[in-house]
Design a protein around this motif. Sequence first.
Motif, mmCIF file in Angstrom:
data_model
loop_
_atom_site.group_PDB
_atom_site.id
_atom_site.type_symbol
_atom_site.label_atom_id
_atom_site.label_comp_id
_atom_site.label_asym_id
_atom_site.label_seq_id
_atom_site.Cartn_x
_atom_site.Cartn_y
_atom_site.Cartn_z
ATOM 1 N N GLY A 92 3.031 -0.101 -7.801
ATOM 2 C CA GLY A 92 2.126 0.180 -6.682
ATOM 3 C C GLY A 92 1.168 1.289 -7.049
ATOM 4 O O GLY A 92 1.291 1.916 -8.107
ATOM 5 N N LEU A 111 -4.627 -3.584 -1.904
ATOM 6 C CA LEU A 111 -3.999 -4.737 -1.257
ATOM 7 C C LEU A 111 -3.445 -5.705 -2.294
ATOM 8 O O LEU A 111 -2.355 -6.270 -2.117
ATOM 9 C CB LEU A 111 -5.013 -5.452 -0.360
ATOM 10 C CG LEU A 111 -5.363 -4.748 0.950
ATOM 11 C CD1 LEU A 111 -6.554 -5.433 1.614
ATOM 12 C CD2 LEU A 111 -4.161 -4.745 1.894
ATOM 13 N N ASN A 114 -0.295 -3.592 -4.084
ATOM 14 C CA ASN A 114 0.773 -3.118 -3.202
ATOM 15 C C ASN A 114 1.332 -4.198 -2.296
ATOM 16 O O ASN A 114 2.485 -4.100 -1.853
ATOM 17 C CB ASN A 114 0.270 -1.964 -2.338
ATOM 18 C CG ASN A 114 -0.011 -0.706 -3.129
ATOM 19 O OD1 ASN A 114 0.021 -0.718 -4.356
ATOM 20 N ND2 ASN A 114 -0.309 0.378 -2.439
ATOM 21 N N VAL A 115 0.529 -5.220 -1.973
ATOM 22 C CA VAL A 115 0.985 -6.246 -1.032
ATOM 23 C C VAL A 115 1.064 -7.618 -1.699
ATOM 24 O O VAL A 115 2.131 -8.220 -1.788
ATOM 25 C CB VAL A 115 0.072 -6.312 0.218
ATOM 26 C CG1 VAL A 115 0.578 -7.381 1.184
ATOM 27 C CG2 VAL A 115 0.021 -4.961 0.911
ATOM 28 N N THR A 142 8.910 1.296 -1.036
ATOM 29 C CA THR A 142 7.805 1.485 -0.104
ATOM 30 C C THR A 142 7.441 2.971 -0.085
ATOM 31 O O THR A 142 7.125 3.539 -1.114
ATOM 32 C CB THR A 142 8.164 0.935 1.283
ATOM 33 O OG1 THR A 142 9.284 1.645 1.819
ATOM 34 C CG2 THR A 142 8.492 -0.549 1.214
ATOM 35 N N TYR A 156 -3.208 3.028 2.141
ATOM 36 C CA TYR A 156 -1.845 3.145 1.609
ATOM 37 C C TYR A 156 -0.811 2.887 2.694
ATOM 38 O O TYR A 156 0.134 2.115 2.496
ATOM 39 C CB TYR A 156 -1.655 4.530 1.005
ATOM 40 C CG TYR A 156 -0.351 4.711 0.261
ATOM 41 C CD1 TYR A 156 -0.134 4.058 -0.950
ATOM 42 C CD2 TYR A 156 0.651 5.537 0.752
ATOM 43 C CE1 TYR A 156 1.059 4.230 -1.651
ATOM 44 C CE2 TYR A 156 1.840 5.711 0.060
ATOM 45 C CZ TYR A 156 2.039 5.058 -1.132
ATOM 46 O OH TYR A 156 3.222 5.223 -1.825
ATOM 47 N N THR A 159 -0.629 -0.789 3.523
ATOM 48 C CA THR A 159 0.083 -1.607 2.552
ATOM 49 C C THR A 159 1.589 -1.377 2.615
ATOM 50 O O THR A 159 2.377 -2.329 2.470
ATOM 51 C CB THR A 159 -0.425 -1.338 1.122
ATOM 52 O OG1 THR A 159 -0.142 0.021 0.736
ATOM 53 C CG2 THR A 159 -1.908 -1.615 1.000
ATOM 54 N N LYS A 160 2.006 -0.149 2.839
ATOM 55 C CA LYS A 160 3.440 0.136 2.862
ATOM 56 C C LYS A 160 4.087 -0.336 4.167
ATOM 57 O O LYS A 160 5.245 -0.774 4.172
ATOM 58 C CB LYS A 160 3.688 1.623 2.626
ATOM 59 C CG LYS A 160 3.283 2.087 1.227
ATOM 60 C CD LYS A 160 4.011 1.302 0.131
ATOM 61 C CE LYS A 160 3.692 1.807 -1.263
ATOM 62 N NZ LYS A 160 4.426 1.076 -2.315
#
Length: 251
Positions: A92, A111, A114-115, A142, A156, A159-160
């Motif tokens: 991430g 995005l 992280n996703v 996360t 951020y 995304t988390k």
Amino acid sequence: MGTQTKIPSWAAGLSGARAVVTGASRGLGAAIALALAEAGAHVLAVARHAEELEALAAHHTEIEPWVGDVTDADFVAELAGKDIDILVNNAGTNHPMLMEDVDTQTLDRMLNLNVRAAFLVAQAAVKSMLEHGRGGSIINVTSQMGHVGSPKRTVYCMTKHALEGLTKAMAVELAPRGIRVNSVAPTFIETPMTKPMLDDPAFMAFVTDMIPLGRLGQPEDVAAAIVYLASPAAKMVTGTSLLVDGGWTAR
């Protein structure tokens, strides 16, 4: 090679397990890979930089370097073909900035890694676990920022929070098939990624003031939580987030 550490009794079930750790070349990922190896797992340590992975592998015979990019479709396809018992979805990034200054390139980059990549990597691991029929454990790394908000962290946090939602949905869907899914949500940990932020005295003071324990976390604090969630000691734990945050979110 590094010295073999005695496996704690509560993690003894990891002996011979096959683990994949993404973002493993340094910081949290390196500490997680080493802790899992010390608990008896064979660890595929994934990152883009071969030299850093080789240096990590020199610390333990059960760490196997795998140079790969989690955002690459070929890597994801290859991952689905591995025999996986444990996935630590750790890769991430973060680019702190005011919301009005966020450009679309930064938004898309965060995005995507992280996703989107986290979802696809988890999906590949699920396919492997279902094919081999032994169940498994998936742990998404996360952040405390997946539970709260903070200045200069709109993307951020977004995304988390998304990854925390994915964790719960996966846990419910996969529990009947023997796959546990949890997250570990750290506070600010002293790593190469956080160093530039924490070098700012004002920001460092803000962080330590927000943590009731009054200190930063260390990579080993997060690694211990990962080993617990991967181990038989957590066999009734799924769909939860283990906050390693020194009390930040308890306020």
